[in-house]
Design a protein around this motif. Structure first.
Motif, PDB file in Angstrom:
ATOM      1  N   ARG A  31      16.317  18.363  25.417  1.00 44.56           N
ATOM      2  CA  ARG A  31      15.218  19.457  24.886  1.00 44.56           C
ATOM      3  C   ARG A  31      14.742  19.110  23.364  1.00 44.56           C
ATOM      4  O   ARG A  31      13.573  19.306  22.789  1.00 44.56           O
ATOM      5  CB  ARG A  31      16.331  20.623  24.058  1.00 44.56           C
ATOM      6  CG  ARG A  31      16.835  20.994  25.791  1.00 44.56           C
ATOM      7  CD  ARG A  31      17.761  22.894  24.596  1.00 44.56           C
ATOM      8  NE  ARG A  31      16.674  22.977  23.972  1.00 44.56           N
ATOM      9  CZ  ARG A  31      16.616  24.106  24.279  1.00 44.56           C
ATOM     10  NH1 ARG A  31      16.850  24.690  25.568  1.00 44.56           N
ATOM     11  NH2 ARG A  31      15.981  25.437  23.544  1.00 44.56           N
ATOM     12  N   SER A  32      15.242  17.334  23.383  1.00 45.74           N
ATOM     13  CA  SER A  32      14.899  16.752  22.258  1.00 45.74           C
ATOM     14  C   SER A  32      13.617  16.484  22.821  1.00 45.74           C
ATOM     15  O   SER A  32      13.328  15.143  23.310  1.00 45.74           O
ATOM     16  CB  SER A  32      15.832  16.395  21.217  1.00 45.74           C
ATOM     17  OG  SER A  32      15.958  14.741  21.748  1.00 45.74           O
ATOM     18  N   PRO A  33      12.671  16.308  21.534  1.00 40.37           N
ATOM     19  CA  PRO A  33      11.301  15.133  21.522  1.00 40.37           C
ATOM     20  C   PRO A  33      10.999  13.923  22.091  1.00 40.37           C
ATOM     21  O   PRO A  33      11.072  13.455  22.602  1.00 40.37           O
ATOM     22  CB  PRO A  33      10.137  15.684  20.681  1.00 40.37           C
ATOM     23  CG  PRO A  33      11.012  17.059  20.220  1.00 40.37           C
ATOM     24  CD  PRO A  33      12.350  16.975  20.308  1.00 40.37           C
ATOM     25  N   ALA A  34      12.555  13.143  21.021  1.00 40.16           N
ATOM     26  CA  ALA A  34      12.519  11.823  20.720  1.00 40.16           C
ATOM     27  C   ALA A  34      13.482  11.189  22.318  1.00 40.16           C
ATOM     28  O   ALA A  34      13.048  10.383  22.737  1.00 40.16           O
ATOM     29  CB  ALA A  34      13.487  11.973  20.044  1.00 40.16           C
TER      30      ALA A  34
ATOM     31  N   GLU B 201      10.104   9.275  29.234  1.00 42.91           N
ATOM     32  CA  GLU B 201       8.824   9.098  29.611  1.00 42.91           C
ATOM     33  C   GLU B 201       8.407   7.974  29.607  1.00 42.91           C
ATOM     34  O   GLU B 201       6.985   7.498  29.243  1.00 42.91           O
ATOM     35  CB  GLU B 201       7.709  10.286  28.691  1.00 42.91           C
ATOM     36  CG  GLU B 201       8.207  11.901  29.617  1.00 42.91           C
ATOM     37  CD  GLU B 201       7.780  12.971  28.378  1.00 42.91           C
ATOM     38  OE1 GLU B 201       7.031  13.143  27.501  1.00 42.91           O
ATOM     39  OE2 GLU B 201       8.104  14.225  29.167  1.00 42.91           O
TER      40      GLU B 201
ATOM     41  N   PRO C 255      14.296   7.698  19.785  1.00 40.59           N
ATOM     42  CA  PRO C 255      13.956   8.437  21.102  1.00 40.59           C
ATOM     43  C   PRO C 255      15.383   6.781  21.594  1.00 40.59           C
ATOM     44  O   PRO C 255      16.299   7.288  21.822  1.00 40.59           O
ATOM     45  CB  PRO C 255      13.320   7.504  21.146  1.00 40.59           C
ATOM     46  CG  PRO C 255      11.975   7.046  20.555  1.00 40.59           C
ATOM     47  CD  PRO C 255      12.965   7.349  18.671  1.00 40.59           C
TER      48      PRO C 255
ATOM     49  N   ARG D 257      12.528  12.964  24.984  1.00 34.72           N
ATOM     50  CA  ARG D 257      12.148  13.194  26.412  1.00 34.72           C
ATOM     51  C   ARG D 257      10.644  12.088  26.049  1.00 34.72           C
ATOM     52  O   ARG D 257      10.619  11.585  27.296  1.00 34.72           O
ATOM     53  CB  ARG D 257      10.950  14.502  26.133  1.00 34.72           C
ATOM     54  CG  ARG D 257      11.951  15.670  27.082  1.00 34.72           C
ATOM     55  CD  ARG D 257      10.495  16.547  27.358  1.00 34.72           C
ATOM     56  NE  ARG D 257      10.043  16.753  26.653  1.00 34.72           N
ATOM     57  CZ  ARG D 257      10.523  18.295  25.680  1.00 34.72           C
ATOM     58  NH1 ARG D 257      11.491  18.913  25.960  1.00 34.72           N
ATOM     59  NH2 ARG D 257       9.995  18.915  24.442  1.00 34.72           N
ATOM     60  N   ALA D 258      10.785  11.455  24.988  1.00 33.45           N
ATOM     61  CA  ALA D 258       9.854  10.589  25.123  1.00 33.45           C
ATOM     62  C   ALA D 258      10.549   9.475  25.386  1.00 33.45           C
ATOM     63  O   ALA D 258       9.529   8.380  26.228  1.00 33.45           O
ATOM     64  CB  ALA D 258       9.520  10.085  23.334  1.00 33.45           C
TER      65      ALA D 258
ATOM     66  N   LYS E  35       2.319   6.068  25.303  1.00 33.48           N
ATOM     67  CA  LYS E  35       0.596   7.509  25.351  1.00 33.48           C
ATOM     68  C   LYS E  35      -0.722   6.715  25.913  1.00 33.48           C
ATOM     69  O   LYS E  35      -0.904   6.073  25.076  1.00 33.48           O
ATOM     70  CB  LYS E  35       1.188   8.222  24.673  1.00 33.48           C
ATOM     71  CG  LYS E  35       2.016   9.195  24.493  1.00 33.48           C
ATOM     72  CD  LYS E  35       2.388  10.255  25.944  1.00 33.48           C
ATOM     73  CE  LYS E  35       3.993  10.243  26.156  1.00 33.48           C
ATOM     74  NZ  LYS E  35       4.712   9.804  26.538  1.00 33.48           N
TER      75      LYS E  35
END
Lengths: 367, 279
Positions: free
Chosen positions: B266-269, B275, B198, B271-272, B279
């Motif tokens: 679009r990449s999960p990294a 965000e 990320p 977005r993480a 978590k």
């Protein structure tokens, strides 16, 4: 030169003089007060009051120099206050102002080329020669959309200590790497660059225009590895100071400052390239016709010599020559002995071709 | 919505309106010029793709930005990695050293690099003096000099972004890897790097976007020999009055950046990263 880089540069020179105590404090403070007022005239604010003329130049200490050379004499004669705004009347800025019908400047200090370009685009009004006396300026210095307020030159400057026994005396020498090894500097902005290249290539001065661009590029190509391109006058000076270059195509005002620092730096007036700066009047200027009284008054030789002494910008009124000392003449590009071999830069040619040519040039030097 | 949430929402309205009226609308007006100037239509965009010179400017920009991004990320990762492993007292000093250039004006930094890299500059004098080279090296007024200046400018940003990410990694995971018999190299590539994705993604994106629109550093350190998109646009706006071409190029630049961001999101990294780590 649609951003009048020379005007900007002259202002910087004067600011330096103030800092080093060559201009008195009072005059400078007056200018700062003027700047305070000028700030209130930023686009979007009220326009100039009827009893004043707003002149836009390139800021710095040209604020104060213009006030001394043009503003104070005009106020003494007419009682009308002159406000100098140092925001810099780039052609882009003038166009934006006129397009948005929010004109705050009466007279702008730009190149003669800008005057033609802006006139063609309908952004400036013709100079009213029923009020402005054409005969006050030298031949070829009064055009439809601009009249010359000062002159300057590009010259071949060199470091006498580095060039050996014989000094370079023509643009031809600029290209002679055998006789004069070392780096050179030229300007990134096109006006006055290819002229020097073509003169070196043997083109006769009267046949320079229209510029043979391909021929100029061909001549320049082998020199590129030995060239550093300057962007501002201060930088052109620094390249000499740092010993990065042995010679260069730079403004005479900067060459003059270099020589004052160190007599090893000097220049030749031979084949100098003569420029005219000009007043233009944006369409819909707040003071209306009154601005032409100011422009007419700015042609007084006394004020113009004052400007020459503060900033090195040469008078456009030939009568100023009579008021000059030998020292003044030595830095005046239109003094007869200096202008003899000079080439006048064609504003008309650049008005038609500058945009195209500037882009070609930037593309060529960055390959 | 609770009444508190409504209140909170209302408080954001003035700022949003201000931005819309004073920033977004004027920008849209400017971008509209690319379709109206000098004539109505897509002429400027066609010209962009047909003009060899603009092609060269774009290629230079992409190349310089890519090299800058890779070098910055590699070096910044090393610094951030070291920061994480320092004792707190040393780290405070080191972080301060990272921040000092960050506070210095971009102009000053560009001129400082000229002083170091020029022909008779600090570095060349040392090299020639020590006999390491016979002739001074050409280190500035070319792409090399531009990249040096840009990497130097970007590093504090990248270090801060990467450090924030690396310092959140739970060190017990590393201990677990070690207790399972992984060698340091394996731990680095199979634990540290995946977990810092990320941070790498967001730092990389940030630097690419920043580099594409870089003006001052390339103009000063490139001295005409390195022409990048931002400088080209600025010349067309203020000097050559080719506003149509300038705004078309600006629109393209904005579009490219928007597409980059959209792809990256679009990449999960990434977005993480946006965000937040917890978590």
């Amino acid at each position: 030169m649609s951003i009048n880089r020379f005007g900007q540069d002259a202002a910087l020179i004067a600011l330096d003089k103030f800092r080093t105590g060559k201009i008195d404090r009072r005059g400078f403070m007056t200018a700062m007060a003027g700047l305070g007022i000028a700030v209130a005239f930023k686009p979007g604010r009220a326009s100039a009051a009827a009893s004043e003329i707003v002149v836009c130049n390139w800021g710095g200490a040209a604020l104060e120099a213009f006030q001394k050379a043009y503003g104070e004499p005009f106020k003494a004669k007419s009682g009308i206050e002159v406000v100098i705004d140092g925001a810099g009347p780039a052609t882009g800025a003038i166009r934006a102002m006129v397009d948005s019908k929010n004109v705050t400047w009466d007279a702008t200090d730009g190149g003669m080329t800008d005057a033609v370009v802006l006139g063609k685009g309908g952004y400036v009004v013709p100079i009213d020669y029923s009020i402005v006396d054409k005969s006050l300026v030298g031949e070829g210095l009064a055009a439809e959309f601009g009249i010359c307020n000062y002159t300057y030159s590009n010259v071949l400057a060199y470091d006498a200590k580095k060039v050996g026994a014989t000094a370079p005396s023509s643009w031809n020498d600029f290209f002679d790497l055998e006789k004069f090894p070392g780096k050179r500097t030229m300007c990134k902005w096109i006006q006055g660059q290819l002229e020097a290249v073509l003169l070196a290539d043997g083109v006769k001065p009267e046949e320079i225009y229209p510029l043979d661009v391909d021929r100029a590029f061909k001549k320049l190509e082998p020199l590129l590895p030995n060239l550093i391109f300057w962007d501002s006058g201060a930088q052109s000076q620094q390249l000499f100071r740092d010993g990065e270059v042995v010679m260069g195509n730079i403004w005479h005002t900067r060459a003059n400052l270099l020589r004052k620092e160190n007599p090893n730096y000097t220049w030749t007036w031979n084949q100098n390239l003569m420029f005219a700066s000009a007043w233009s009047v944006p369409k819909g200027n707040p003071a209306g016709k009154k601005v032409f009284d100011f422009i007419n008054s700015s042609m007084d030789p006394e004020g113009q010599v004052t400007l020459l002494r503060i900033m090195g910008n040469g008078p456009s009124n030939p009568k100023a020559l009579a008021l000059m000392t030998d020292e003044d003449k030595a830095v005046y590009s239109l003094a007869p002995e200096n202008a003899k071999t000079g080439l006048a830069i064609s504003a008309q040619y650049y008005a038609d071709n500058e945009a195209e040519l500037q882009n070609k040039f930037l593309d060529f030097i960055s390959r | 919505m609770t009444s508190f949430q409504r209140w909170a929402f209302c408080l954001t309205v003035p700022a949003a309106l201000l931005t819309l009226c004073l920033y977004v609308l004027p920008i849209l007006q400017v971008l509209a010029l690319s379709f109206t100037e000098p004539t109505l239509g897509f002429g400027n965009y066609v010209a962009l793709f047909q003009n060899a010179a603009i092609g060269r400017v774009v290629r230079t920009t992409v190349f310089v930005s890519a090299v800058t991004t890779v070098l910055t990320i590699v070096m910044s990762y090393a610094v951030a990695f070291a920061l994480v492993h320092m004792p707190p007292a040393t780290r405070r000093v080191a972080l301060f050293m990272v921040m000092v250039p960050f506070w210095i004006s971009v102009l000053v930094r560009a001129f400082a690099w000229i002083t170091i890299l020029r022909r008779n500059g600090v570095l060349n004098s040392a090299l020639v003096g020590s006999g390491a080279v016979s002739e001074p090296l050409e280190l500035v007024y070319n792409q090399f000099g531009v990249i040096v200046g840009m990497v130097h400018y970007m590093m504090p940003f990248a270090i801060m972004l990467l450090y924030a990410n690396l310092s959140e990694i739970d060190l017990r995971i590393i201990q677990a890897a070690r207790s399972l018999g992984a060698r340091p190299v394996t731990i680095f590539f199979r634990v540290w790097v995946p977990l810092s994705m990320p941070g790498l993604a967001i730092a990389g994106l940030f630097i690419v976007i920043f580099s594409l629109g870089f003006l001052v550093t390339p103009a000063i350190l490139g001295a005409g020999r390195v022409l990048m998109v931002a400088e080209y646009i600025s010349v067309q706006i203020s000097s050559t009055l080719r506003w149509g071409v300038a705004t078309a190029l600006s629109t393209m630049l904005l579009l490219v950046v928007a597409i980059l961001v959209a792809l990256a999101m679009r990449s999960p990294a990434l977005r993480a990263a946006f965000e937040g780590g917890r978590k």
